[in-house]
Design a protein around this motif. Sequence first.
Motif, PDB file in Angstrom:
ATOM      1  N   GLU A  73       0.699  -1.260   0.002  1.00 32.18           N
ATOM      2  CA  GLU A  73       0.155   0.037   0.118  1.00 32.18           C
ATOM      3  C   GLU A  73       0.832   1.297  -0.088  1.00 32.18           C
ATOM      4  O   GLU A  73       0.458   2.128  -0.794  1.00 32.18           O
ATOM      5  CB  GLU A  73      -1.030  -0.004   1.020  1.00 32.18           C
ATOM      6  N   ARG A  74       2.000   1.298   0.984  1.00 29.06           N
ATOM      7  CA  ARG A  74       3.083   2.366   0.770  1.00 29.06           C
ATOM      8  C   ARG A  74       3.480   2.653  -0.408  1.00 29.06           C
ATOM      9  O   ARG A  74       3.561   3.604  -0.854  1.00 29.06           O
ATOM     10  CB  ARG A  74       4.089   2.182   1.650  1.00 29.06           C
ATOM     11  N   MET A  75       4.039   1.573  -1.315  1.00 28.73           N
ATOM     12  CA  MET A  75       4.424   1.613  -2.566  1.00 28.73           C
ATOM     13  C   MET A  75       3.560   2.175  -3.630  1.00 28.73           C
ATOM     14  O   MET A  75       3.803   2.740  -4.723  1.00 28.73           O
ATOM     15  CB  MET A  75       5.067   0.185  -3.095  1.00 28.73           C
ATOM     16  N   GLU A  76       2.213   1.978  -3.432  1.00 24.16           N
ATOM     17  CA  GLU A  76       1.205   2.155  -4.539  1.00 24.16           C
ATOM     18  C   GLU A  76       0.704   3.724  -4.343  1.00 24.16           C
ATOM     19  O   GLU A  76      -0.020   4.146  -5.074  1.00 24.16           O
ATOM     20  CB  GLU A  76       0.147   1.254  -4.467  1.00 24.16           C
ATOM     21  N   ARG A  77       1.117   4.348  -3.137  1.00 28.52           N
ATOM     22  CA  ARG A  77       0.559   5.772  -3.038  1.00 28.52           C
ATOM     23  C   ARG A  77       1.005   6.459  -4.030  1.00 28.52           C
ATOM     24  O   ARG A  77       2.283   6.453  -4.307  1.00 28.52           O
ATOM     25  CB  ARG A  77       0.862   6.322  -1.784  1.00 28.52           C
ATOM     26  N   PRO A  78       0.123   7.627  -4.343  1.00 31.73           N
ATOM     27  CA  PRO A  78       0.497   8.501  -5.349  1.00 31.73           C
ATOM     28  C   PRO A  78       1.874   9.313  -4.918  1.00 31.73           C
ATOM     29  O   PRO A  78       2.631   9.557  -6.112  1.00 31.73           O
ATOM     30  CB  PRO A  78      -0.773   9.440  -5.465  1.00 31.73           C
TER      31      PRO A  78
END
Length: 113
Positions: A73-78
């Motif tokens: 989820e952290r890696m997919e944050r804009p």
Amino acid sequence: MRRLLLDMNQETLANALGLTFQQVQKYEGGANRVSASRLKQMSEILQVSIEFFFDDLPTDNAPQTVEEQDRRERMERPETIELIRLYYAIDDPEVRRRLLEMIKSVGTGHHPD
């Protein structure tokens, strides 16, 4: 994630797909399923293989741990994606190296000597 790394907005992707940006939002948010033909079309527009969309799926049917899910989820944050894109937009490798060292020192709470 790939769309953001290419600095492409939802409207640009939607236009290339012949859709509205709201439909792209529903795909990205998981509200609508993506057909195989649409996935193929997206892979061509985003210049990746179809396998790109499945790279992070567990192969042994084991559920993801909470830690793995949080990391994903952290890696997919804009903002994460924008940081990566902007980092690689820096032409000078020495400037990139120094920036990385500064980020490491701030992130760990230690200051460089």
